[in-house]
Write a protein that holds these residues in place. Structure first.
Motif, short mmCIF file in Angstrom:
data_model
loop_
_atom_site.label_atom_id
_atom_site.label_comp_id
_atom_site.label_asym_id
_atom_site.label_seq_id
_atom_site.Cartn_x
_atom_site.Cartn_y
_atom_site.Cartn_z
N UNK A 181 0.81 -1.21 0.00
CA UNK A 181 0.00 0.00 0.00
C UNK A 181 0.85 1.27 0.00
N UNK A 182 2.17 1.13 -0.06
CA UNK A 182 3.05 2.29 -0.08
C UNK A 182 3.21 2.95 1.27
N UNK A 208 -1.90 1.27 10.29
CA UNK A 208 -3.24 1.75 9.94
C UNK A 208 -3.11 2.47 8.60
N UNK A 209 -3.73 1.92 7.58
CA UNK A 209 -3.60 2.45 6.22
C UNK A 209 -4.97 2.90 5.74
N UNK A 210 -5.03 4.13 5.21
CA UNK A 210 -6.29 4.66 4.69
C UNK A 210 -6.23 4.69 3.17
N UNK A 235 -10.89 -4.41 8.52
CA UNK A 235 -11.37 -3.40 7.57
C UNK A 235 -12.49 -2.58 8.21
N UNK A 236 -12.34 -1.26 8.12
CA UNK A 236 -13.37 -0.32 8.53
C UNK A 236 -13.55 0.66 7.38
N UNK A 237 -14.71 1.30 7.32
CA UNK A 237 -14.94 2.22 6.20
C UNK A 237 -15.78 3.41 6.62
N UNK A 238 -15.60 4.49 5.91
CA UNK A 238 -16.48 5.65 6.02
C UNK A 238 -17.39 5.71 4.81
#
Length: 195
Positions: free
Chosen positions: A141-142, A148-150, A170-173
């Motif tokens: 993911x760089x 914690x990666x967004x 996995x969580x999401x907005x």
């Protein structure tokens, strides 16, 4: 990082125990009748049976093998074969700090005075295993130094379980179904990358 996410809060019901792992350290995660969550080493001090296979009675966790009961502090408080015996204080499960925040269960493998990270307004979606190291997943993911990666309103919270495997919570907005599809596609891409 002081705190490691080991699962979604919603996946651990009241009066339930489940296994987890942080860097090859096996844990028993359990929720008491009161709702309080605990994290212990996954071995009964008596005979080494996995405490994650035990059962929760009120505010205690009982080993499935001989029924020894341990209170919320990890200390043994009842031995069925010797009901009148007051167990010595030396009989104690290994305990870890455990908190719930942002829809996740967090465990501190070492002593810490900090609080676990919070991911405000994020909806917990799912957890899944990826056959790649935490470092390889983060690098994909760089973000090689982050756990914690967004990505486009989705949070991927990484948990190292073994040198060659990690869990991604996995969580999401955004849209939970889209977040689930996204991490599934990313998992396929990551696992195809040669080590």
């Amino acid at each position: 990082m002081d705190w490691v996410a080991i699962g979604l809060s919603g996946d651990l019901r009241h009066r339930m125990a489940m296994p987890a792992c942080i860097d090859c350290v096996d844990l028993a995660i359990w929720r008491a009748a009161s709702g309080e969550v605990h994290a212990w080493g996954d071995r009964c001090p008596h005979r080494g049976m996995r405490l994650s296979q035990g059962f929760v009675r009120g505010e205690t966790l009982s080993c499935i093998y001989h029924g020894w009961q341990y209170g919320s502090d990890g200390g043994c408080n009842y031995i069925p074969a010797h009901p009148r015996l007051v167990p010595p204080k030396s009989i104690c499960a290994t305990t870890y700090a455990c908190r719930e925040a942002g829809g996740l269960i967090w465990v501190a493998p070492n002593n810490t005075h900090s609080e676990p990270p919070s991911l405000p307004n994020a909806i917990p979606v799912r957890s899944l295993s990826i056959h790649a190291s935490l470092q390889d997943v983060a690098a994909f993911f760089g973000e090689p130094d982050k756990t914690i990666i967004e990505v486009a309103g989705n949070f991927f919270v990484l948990q190292s379980t073994h040198p060659t495997d990690c869990m991604v919570h996995v969580l999401t907005k955004q849209n939970p179904k889209e977040a689930s599809r996204l991490i599934e596609a990313k998992r396929k891409q990551i696992e195809m990358v040669p080590a």
